[in-house]
Every structure is written in structure tokens, then in C-alpha cells.
Design an enzyme around this catalytic site. Structure first.
Site, PDB file in Angstrom:
ATOM      1  N   LYS A  38       0.948  -1.229   0.165  1.00  0.00           N
ATOM      2  CA  LYS A  38       0.045  -0.150   0.102  1.00  0.00           C
ATOM      3  C   LYS A  38       0.763   1.301  -0.110  1.00  0.00           C
ATOM      4  O   LYS A  38       2.215   1.131   0.089  1.00  0.00           O
ATOM      5  CB  LYS A  38      -0.974   0.020   1.113  1.00  0.00           C
ATOM      6  CG  LYS A  38      -0.203   0.101   2.531  1.00  0.00           C
ATOM      7  CD  LYS A  38      -1.034   0.003   3.871  1.00  0.00           C
ATOM      8  CE  LYS A  38      -0.393  -0.075   4.978  1.00  0.00           C
ATOM      9  NZ  LYS A  38      -0.938  -0.770   6.083  1.00  0.00           N
ATOM     10  N   TYR A 256      16.844  29.663   7.884  1.00  0.00           N
ATOM     11  CA  TYR A 256      15.713  30.449   8.027  1.00  0.00           C
ATOM     12  C   TYR A 256      15.681  30.436   9.711  1.00  0.00           C
ATOM     13  O   TYR A 256      15.887  29.387  10.407  1.00  0.00           O
ATOM     14  CB  TYR A 256      14.484  29.637   7.702  1.00  0.00           C
ATOM     15  CG  TYR A 256      14.057  29.863   6.189  1.00  0.00           C
ATOM     16  CD1 TYR A 256      13.751  31.351   5.729  1.00  0.00           C
ATOM     17  CD2 TYR A 256      14.005  28.819   5.411  1.00  0.00           C
ATOM     18  CE1 TYR A 256      13.499  31.305   4.253  1.00  0.00           C
ATOM     19  CE2 TYR A 256      13.557  28.898   3.969  1.00  0.00           C
ATOM     20  CZ  TYR A 256      13.471  30.246   3.419  1.00  0.00           C
ATOM     21  OH  TYR A 256      13.111  30.437   2.274  1.00  0.00           O
TER      22      TYR A 256
END
Ligand SMILES: *Cc1c(COP(=O)(O)O)cnc(C)c1O
Length: 360
Positions: A38, A256
Site C-alpha cells: 500500500k 531560516y
């Protein structure tokens, strides 16, 4: 092949995949080992994984029918178990035509099943809730559900349940869950399936008729550092290349938010992978990466397309050098720990932007 200028890739080692399958399958030799593919085979490319395994496994499992139909379109002919069962009544039709096995876990699905004419003749599994409290019929509902199935539908029925704590070897809950399921199994003389990867490794009594092998297939251990008789081989190597190198002085910050500050003159390599590729934004300064045979720490925040690495202590680094984010040298478990998440999430979140390339 479309043009690629960026070399950020997830390298998929299909030989390792097959070896992992064969090893785990040998640990549960009396059971049919279903390969769970999956979520695009846990981010490894379900097409490639299914083709590598199709001659070696009986059946695959996916979450929902769309994923199973994609396998059929890719030419995969093995039976496919649909773990969440039908989402629509018309899924029964598709299941019959395509030889999909449907997991039934709720009353509305039983109502659909009963209304289908001619009678649904495909394989069905019944999901029983033994303590996960997520999906499945409660134990006291099972009598009533069984009574609604035809003789043919009961003939090859598999009773299924799912562990909530199989990775915890000193927890008694898995024993209780298994006991609840096996009680039903003796009562109805059905086949059963209980074990996921951690169940296969930790709880041999849970192997039953079918095991459902997910994570360990991809060479990632669900039971942490616990030693196995044969090491699993990581199937995915996530790698990217250095696109800039520069030096920062003591006191300067990187990235950042200025979250990391140089305490010595530091050589910083900027690497072309970021959270838009599935590298976790939560990865803290200090998260290891691997380059030129050495481990180096991530520094500063992870950006959308880039990360920055302190390469001061690694010699002879040049622009274009390849960096491993996880794989055979950097355990994905370490990256997961540094990012407050788990190996499963990191694997399945490698984004579409990252090509999945089969190892030579
Ligand atoms: C995903 C899944 C599995 C596989 O679990 P792993 O821990 O990855 O081995 C097994 N059973 C069900 C119902 C699942 O949803």
C-alpha cells in the site's frame, strides 16, 4: 525518460527487497506471506516492487481498490487483498472481475454484500477488532455477521485482526489479542491472519495462515535494535547532491530563523533536497547525513528545496558530490528519531518530485 537536471533520487534496491522477503517468509514458513505494498509500496514505487516480487509471492495487499486497480493496469496478476475493503458497493463488482480479496469490517459492507445478485463469489476476509479499536467487528457481533454469509462465502473465509503493540516484546496485549482471535477461529473453523512485520518477528504463535508483511520487507526493522538472525537490508537509499559550498565565520547563522550559529569557522554544503521532497522539516541540527565515507551533521532549518550540512570535518568535498540522507549508511530510524516521527512516515512521504530509480 524525461529530462532530469537535479540528481535527487530514491535508489531502490530490488535484490535487497527480494532477500528481505525470502528471509522473513522463511521465519513464518507455514504461513502465506502477503507482501503489503500500500501507499506506493511504502514510497518505494508499487509497480517496481510488485514486478520484482510477483513471481515469488502469492498475494499482495493494498489499502483500497484504486491501488489494486493500478497494479492490474501495470500487468500484475497476483491476488490482491484490499485491507480497508470496499468503499462503494460497486467495488464488489471490480473485486469479482479482478480477483481482489475484500476485507469486510463494518455492517454497511455486509449489507452491500447481501444485496448483490448473483451472489458475490470472490474471496472475503472478516476483520475482527481484538483491541486496536480502529477497524473491525466486535467479538460479540461476529455470530450475527457469520449468520448473514452464505455457505460459499464462509467456506474460504479468513478471520483477520491487527496488533496495536506487536513491536513491544514485553507487553501482554498482543497475547490477549491473539487469544481473542484464535477463540473465534476454533469456533468457526476458519483460517486466520494476525501478524504484521512486528508480529512475524516477535510473536510466532500469531503467524497463522497468512502474515501481512509491510515495513520489514523494505529492510526497516519494526522492532528497533533487536538483533535478527539475518540483517534486513534497507531497500531505499535517499540521496541528493551538493549544489553550493561556502564558509561561514564564527557567530554567523545558517538558514531560516537563524536557528544555528557557527561556533568555529565552518564549511557549509548546501544539498538539493528539502521538505518538499519528503525530507522531514522537523529534522534537527545534528541529524546525520553521509558523504565521502563520513557522517556529517545537518545544521540550521530544513528548507523546501535545500538543506545545509556542516562538512568542515570531511575532506575533499566538491560541488556535485552525492549525499545519503538515509539508506545503507544512515539508518532511517536515526533520522526519524531526530525528527520526532517514525520510519513508516518518512518512507511514505518521499514525494512525487523524487524519482524512484532501480539500483544497478
Ligand atoms: C499496513 C498494514 C500491515 C503491514 O504492517 P507492517 O507493520 O508495515 O508490517 C498489516 N496489516 C494491516 C491491516 C495494515 O494496514
Amino acid at each position: 525518460m524525461s529530462y532530469t537536471s537535479r540528481l535527487t533520487q530514491a535508489i531502490i534496491d530490488l535484490d535487497a527487497l527480494v532477500k528481505n522477503y525470502q528471509y522473513i517468509d522463511s521465519l513464518a514458513s507455514k504461513s502465506n506471506t502477503i507482501a503489503v505494498i500500500k501507499a506506493d509500496a511504502y514510497g518505494h514505487d508499487a509497480n517496481k516492487v510488485a514486478h520484482a516480487l510477483s513471481a515469488k509471492v502469492n498475494s499482495f495487499a493494498v489499502g483500497f481498490i484504486d491501488e489494486a486497480l493500478a497494479l492490474r493496469s501495470a500487468g500484475i496478476t497476483n491476488t490482491v487483498l484490499i485491507l480497508e475493503g470496499p468503499f462503494k458497493e460497486s467495488d464488489f463488482d471490480l473485486a469479482r472481475k479482478n480477483n481482489f480479496t475484500l476485507m469486510l469490517h463494518s455492517e454497511y459492507q455486509i449489507q452491500w454484500l447481501k444485496s448483490i445478485r448473483p451472489e458475490f463469489s470472490g474471496d472475503i476476509w472478516l476483520k475482527v477488532d481484538t483491541g486496536m479499536n480502529r477497524l473491525g467487528f466486535h467479538l460479540e457481533q461476529v455470530d450475527r455477521i457469520m449468520a448473514q454469509l452464505s455457505i460459499n462465502q464462509r467456506k474460504d473465509l479468513v478471520l483477520c485482526s491487527h496488533f496495536s503493540t506487536a513491536e513491544q516484546i514485553d507487553n501482554l496485549k498482543p497475547v490477549e489479542q491473539l487469544a481473542k482471535l484464535t477463540q473465534l477461529v476454533s469456533k468457526y473453523h476458519c483460517k486466520f491472519s494476525m501478524a504484521n512485520s512486528a508480529g512475524i518477528l516477535n510473536w510466532p504463535a500469531s503467524h497463522g495462515d497468512h502474515t501481512r508483511l509491510g515495513l520489514a520487507l523494505y529492510g526497516v526493522s519494526p522492532i528497533g535494535e533487536t538483533p535478527l538472525s539475518q540483517p534486513l537490508i534497507p531497500v531505499m537509499t535517499l540521496q541528493a547532491n551538493i549544489i553550493a559550498i561556502h564558509t561561514v565565520k564564527v557567530g554567523e547563522t545558517v538558514g531560516y530563523g537563524d536557528t544555528w550559529q557557527a561556533e568555529r569557522e565552518t564549511i557549509i554544503a548546501t544539498v538539493a533536497i528539502g521538505y518538499a521532497d519528503g525530507y522531514p522539516r522537523n529534522a534537527k541540527s545534528g541529524t546525520p547525513v553521509f558523504l565521502k565515507g563520513k557522517v556529517a551533521p545537518l545544521v540550521g532549518r530544513v528548507s523546501m528545496d535545500m538543506i545545509t550540512v556542516d562538512i568542515t570535518d570531511v575532506e575533499n568535498i566538491i560541488i556535485g558530490d552525492s549525499v545519503e540522507l538515509w539508506g545503507k549508511n544512515i539508518s532511517i530510524d536515526t533520522v526519524a528519531q531526530c525528527s520526532d516521527t517514525i520510519n513508516y512516515e518518512l518512507l511514505t512521504r518521499v514525494s512525487k518530485r523524487v524519482p524512484k530509480v532501480v539500483a544497478e
